[in-house]
Design a protein around this motif. Sequence first.
Motif, short mmCIF file in Angstrom:
data_model
loop_
_atom_site.label_atom_id
_atom_site.label_comp_id
_atom_site.label_asym_id
_atom_site.label_seq_id
_atom_site.Cartn_x
_atom_site.Cartn_y
_atom_site.Cartn_z
N ALA A 129 0.83 -1.21 0.00
CA ALA A 129 0.00 0.00 0.00
C ALA A 129 0.87 1.26 0.00
O ALA A 129 0.62 2.20 -0.77
N ALA A 130 1.88 1.29 0.85
CA ALA A 130 2.76 2.46 0.93
C ALA A 130 3.52 2.66 -0.39
O ALA A 130 3.63 3.78 -0.89
N ASP A 131 4.02 1.57 -0.96
CA ASP A 131 4.73 1.65 -2.24
C ASP A 131 3.81 2.16 -3.35
O ASP A 131 4.20 2.99 -4.16
N HIS A 132 2.58 1.65 -3.38
CA HIS A 132 1.61 2.07 -4.40
C HIS A 132 1.32 3.56 -4.28
O HIS A 132 1.16 4.26 -5.29
N ALA A 133 1.26 4.07 -3.05
CA ALA A 133 0.99 5.49 -2.81
C ALA A 133 2.23 6.35 -3.03
O ALA A 133 2.14 7.58 -3.07
N GLY A 134 3.40 5.72 -3.14
CA GLY A 134 4.63 6.48 -3.30
C GLY A 134 5.08 7.15 -2.02
O GLY A 134 5.72 8.20 -2.04
N VAL A 135 4.75 6.53 -0.88
CA VAL A 135 5.07 7.09 0.43
C VAL A 135 6.19 6.27 1.06
O VAL A 135 6.12 5.05 1.10
N LYS A 136 7.20 6.96 1.56
CA LYS A 136 8.30 6.30 2.26
C LYS A 136 7.87 5.91 3.66
O LYS A 136 7.05 6.60 4.28
N GLU A 137 8.43 4.82 4.17
CA GLU A 137 8.08 4.33 5.50
C GLU A 137 8.30 5.41 6.57
O GLU A 137 7.50 5.55 7.49
N ASP A 138 9.37 6.19 6.44
CA ASP A 138 9.67 7.25 7.42
C ASP A 138 8.63 8.36 7.43
O ASP A 138 8.54 9.11 8.40
N ASP A 139 7.86 8.51 6.35
CA ASP A 139 6.87 9.56 6.26
C ASP A 139 5.51 9.15 6.83
O ASP A 139 4.60 9.96 6.90
N ILE A 140 5.35 7.87 7.20
CA ILE A 140 4.08 7.38 7.73
C ILE A 140 4.03 7.67 9.23
O ILE A 140 4.89 7.26 9.98
N LEU A 141 2.99 8.39 9.60
CA LEU A 141 2.79 8.76 11.00
C LEU A 141 2.08 7.65 11.76
O LEU A 141 2.44 7.31 12.88
#
Length: 94
Positions: free
Chosen positions: A44-56
């Motif tokens: 899900a994070a990869d599909h959204a283009g979001v890095k793990e460090d940016d997930i709150l």
Amino acid sequence: MKKWTIGLGTALAAGVLAAGMAVSAGAAPASGGGIGQEKAEQIAADHAGVKEDDILYIFSELDYEDGRKVYEVEFYTKDYREYDYEISAADGAV
């Protein structure tokens, strides 16, 4: 009486948050094989283009949609964006 109600609501919210984090941390593969909860969150994070460090905050759970197992994945980023995904528990399809 109102102070107790507010305190109870806060305590319940904290409990839900803690439970969600515990569920995310204990990522076990789906029974009978499949990709597992941790992999579903990563997809899900990869599909959204979001890095793990940016997930709150991230929450996921195994569910059924139209007779098939899916992971419902919801996460929020540090810049206050919300993402919701359904990831196939069998093959990781978004």
